[in-house]
Design a protein around this motif. Sequence first.
Motif, short mmCIF file in Angstrom:
data_model
loop_
_atom_site.label_atom_id
_atom_site.label_comp_id
_atom_site.label_asym_id
_atom_site.label_seq_id
_atom_site.Cartn_x
_atom_site.Cartn_y
_atom_site.Cartn_z
N ALA A 99 42.26 -58.71 66.28
CA ALA A 99 41.31 -59.83 66.30
C ALA A 99 41.50 -60.69 67.55
O ALA A 99 40.52 -61.16 68.14
CB ALA A 99 41.48 -60.67 65.04
N GLY A 100 42.75 -60.88 67.95
CA GLY A 100 43.01 -61.68 69.14
C GLY A 100 42.47 -61.03 70.40
O GLY A 100 41.87 -61.71 71.25
N LEU A 101 42.65 -59.71 70.54
CA LEU A 101 42.14 -59.02 71.72
C LEU A 101 40.61 -59.05 71.74
O LEU A 101 40.00 -59.25 72.80
CB LEU A 101 42.64 -57.58 71.74
N GLY A 102 39.99 -58.85 70.57
CA GLY A 102 38.54 -58.92 70.52
C GLY A 102 38.02 -60.31 70.82
O GLY A 102 37.04 -60.48 71.56
N ALA A 103 38.67 -61.32 70.26
CA ALA A 103 38.24 -62.70 70.47
C ALA A 103 38.41 -63.09 71.94
O ALA A 103 37.53 -63.75 72.52
CB ALA A 103 39.04 -63.64 69.58
N TYR A 104 39.51 -62.69 72.57
CA TYR A 104 39.71 -63.03 73.98
C TYR A 104 38.68 -62.34 74.86
O TYR A 104 38.18 -62.92 75.83
CB TYR A 104 41.11 -62.66 74.44
N GLY A 105 38.34 -61.07 74.51
CA GLY A 105 37.31 -60.37 75.27
C GLY A 105 35.99 -61.12 75.25
O GLY A 105 35.30 -61.23 76.26
N ALA A 106 35.62 -61.69 74.08
CA ALA A 106 34.38 -62.46 73.98
C ALA A 106 34.52 -63.81 74.68
O ALA A 106 33.59 -64.27 75.35
CB ALA A 106 34.01 -62.66 72.51
N LEU A 107 35.69 -64.42 74.55
CA LEU A 107 35.92 -65.72 75.17
C LEU A 107 35.85 -65.62 76.68
O LEU A 107 35.31 -66.51 77.36
CB LEU A 107 37.28 -66.26 74.74
N ARG A 108 36.35 -64.53 77.22
CA ARG A 108 36.32 -64.34 78.67
C ARG A 108 34.88 -64.23 79.19
O ARG A 108 34.58 -64.64 80.30
CB ARG A 108 37.09 -63.08 79.05
N GLU A 109 33.98 -63.68 78.37
CA GLU A 109 32.60 -63.50 78.79
C GLU A 109 31.72 -64.69 78.44
O GLU A 109 30.54 -64.70 78.76
CB GLU A 109 32.02 -62.24 78.14
N ALA A 110 32.26 -65.68 77.75
CA ALA A 110 31.45 -66.81 77.29
C ALA A 110 30.73 -67.49 78.45
O ALA A 110 31.31 -67.74 79.50
CB ALA A 110 32.33 -67.83 76.57
N GLY A 111 29.44 -67.77 78.26
CA GLY A 111 28.66 -68.44 79.27
C GLY A 111 27.95 -67.51 80.22
O GLY A 111 27.24 -67.95 81.11
N GLU A 134 28.53 -66.35 66.52
CA GLU A 134 29.80 -66.85 67.07
C GLU A 134 30.53 -65.68 67.72
O GLU A 134 31.30 -64.97 67.07
CB GLU A 134 30.65 -67.48 65.97
N PRO A 135 30.27 -65.40 69.00
CA PRO A 135 30.80 -64.19 69.64
C PRO A 135 32.32 -64.03 69.51
O PRO A 135 32.80 -62.92 69.28
CB PRO A 135 30.38 -64.35 71.10
N VAL A 136 33.06 -65.10 69.68
CA VAL A 136 34.52 -65.00 69.61
C VAL A 136 34.96 -64.54 68.22
O VAL A 136 35.79 -63.62 68.07
CB VAL A 136 35.17 -66.35 69.97
N LEU A 137 34.41 -65.15 67.19
CA LEU A 137 34.73 -64.76 65.82
C LEU A 137 34.24 -63.35 65.53
O LEU A 137 34.97 -62.54 64.94
CB LEU A 137 34.10 -65.76 64.84
N TYR A 138 33.01 -63.05 65.95
CA TYR A 138 32.40 -61.76 65.61
C TYR A 138 33.17 -60.60 66.25
O TYR A 138 33.49 -59.61 65.58
CB TYR A 138 30.95 -61.74 66.09
N ASP A 139 33.47 -60.69 67.53
CA ASP A 139 34.16 -59.59 68.20
C ASP A 139 35.57 -59.40 67.64
O ASP A 139 36.05 -58.26 67.53
CB ASP A 139 34.23 -59.85 69.70
N GLY A 140 36.23 -60.49 67.30
CA GLY A 140 37.55 -60.37 66.68
C GLY A 140 37.47 -59.67 65.34
O GLY A 140 38.26 -58.77 65.03
N LEU A 141 36.51 -60.07 64.50
CA LEU A 141 36.33 -59.43 63.19
C LEU A 141 35.96 -57.96 63.34
O LEU A 141 36.47 -57.10 62.62
CB LEU A 141 35.24 -60.15 62.40
N LEU A 142 35.08 -57.67 64.29
CA LEU A 142 34.63 -56.29 64.47
C LEU A 142 35.77 -55.37 64.88
O LEU A 142 35.93 -54.27 64.33
CB LEU A 142 33.52 -56.26 65.54
#
Length: 582
Positions: free
Chosen positions: A89-101, A47-55
């Motif tokens: 977590a929000g900045l990490g999650a948004y970074g992954a969300l922006r790259e989704a797909g 789950e990239p959005v969750l993972y990047d936020g947690l990381l």
Amino acid sequence: MTEQVQGAGGASSRIGLARVAIGLAQGVALYGLHWAWIGKPSWPATEPVLYDGLLLATAFVPLIPLAGLAEMRRATLIVWTVAATVVAAGLGAYGALREAGGEPHQILSFPVVAFTAAFLFIANHLIAPADAERKPIASHLAYFDTTWKHGVQLVLSLLFVGAFWAALRLGGALFGLIGLKFLNELFDKDWFWIPVSFVVFAAAVHLADVRAGLTRGIRTVGLTLLSWLMPIMGLLAFGFLVALLFTGLAPLWKLGRSTAILLSAAAVLVVLINAAYQDGQADTRAPLVLRWAGRITALLITPLLMIAAVGLWIRIGQHGLTPDRIIAIACVIVGACYALGYGIAAVLPGAWMKPLERTNVLTALVILVVILALFTPIADPARISTDDQVTRLEAGRIALDKFDFEFLRFKAGHYGRDALKRLANRTTGPNAAAIAQRAKDALTEKNRWDRTHTPLKPVDQIKVYPEGRKLPDSFLKQDWSTTPLCEGGFGDCEAYLVDANGDSKTEVLLYNGIFANLFAQGADGSWKPAGSYEVFCANVRDALRAGKYAFVPSVSRDLEIGGVRYAYRNYFGPRACAPPKK
């Protein structure tokens, strides 16, 4: 109120144990995230959005209680830690969300990591001093003492971790001399070295707190040395500005990195002025020569920023907005705040540079706002640059063969891919069909190295050398839609008609500024790739156009797999651009 550090050795053992526990928890959590990522990813790495936020939160947020346990009130520390977790977590999650797909999930990009770390560091050092003094805006003395103390503490702790592992590795080598390799094997285990590193780091933070006087001493020596670099850097900046009166600005615009260098120079001047100013107290007041140099140097920040802004404006006018240029705009805005405040401080009478204290606080708040804007949808550089570049294409301000479809596909997140989908459905306007086809081709690419779209220029428009000749008719008529020819290089694609193997048959060498791809005609009359050369040195085009090249036989260990021969290419050896010695 938290238990405070009293004197050089008064940090409580309870705080020390708490810090070690935080370090252990952080190390274990990061190992868990690492384990989920390696090999075949498992949850939460799936789950990239969750993972990047947690990381991102796990990597940086624990540093806040590590530093704040001995300095902040418990309630403030808890609230701020929770808020920092949400932000990271929000900045990490948004970074992954922006790259989704897009391409397969990649761990956080460097800008997201770097700017998140900067945000948390600046915010923490606005909150901690204010909490200690029980007021919204603390004194400059408190900001200075806390910020520079933690900066030195961080550097010392990282050095301690490096020294710790150097000692352990040396010990492991000693055991290896007698055939006992279990220690080095243990040190290589991820489950060991990751948690241990963070425990050691946490212990080093506590030890630096225990020896707070030593930390302050190192800080004072470091700032004193830096302060004497300020007049040197100021003199160089002044000399540069004087030289511009004779050379003009034209030489600056020939370099693509002039804005970055100017902004870096302005940032260095700000740091060095602060090193000379220190806490602004009478006992640390800079010598007279530094005070005069500081006033002059502070005035130099403004022209440097103005030149950088002009250069950036010219580049944007010529080539439009890109993520890097949008970040540069943000840096110019921040730099303008420093230039204005420091310029006022330099000319006002009274205590030396006193207004810079307020400037530092206000600009720190501006930086926080800018970072949040850049790494959220508010002012996402990918979104803004995508809109600008597509608008330029549709308005005809950029030629189709110069437009960077790769940027939209792989470097602008889902904003770029959404724009490609719109362009792929384009039916009206100039070059509508060609734009739609290029967009469709870009969307089919799986990654930025596996290109299947048509060449940047139609084959019959590629410049051919020697001049006066043309590409073979069979080469021109062949369907190249599924074979990469000249993509991914710098500058135009050029064709050179050559005889690569001395058989009096013509081969075609296509050069794009990085790769020279050789094509030969087979027995069936079709043209196929016959080899590729990585050619990145200067003046290559001039030499190729003048015919100053030769195919030199070489001895290499080619690899044949399943009847297919792969040429040996030494990617790791030296690749000098100088001619070989005779």
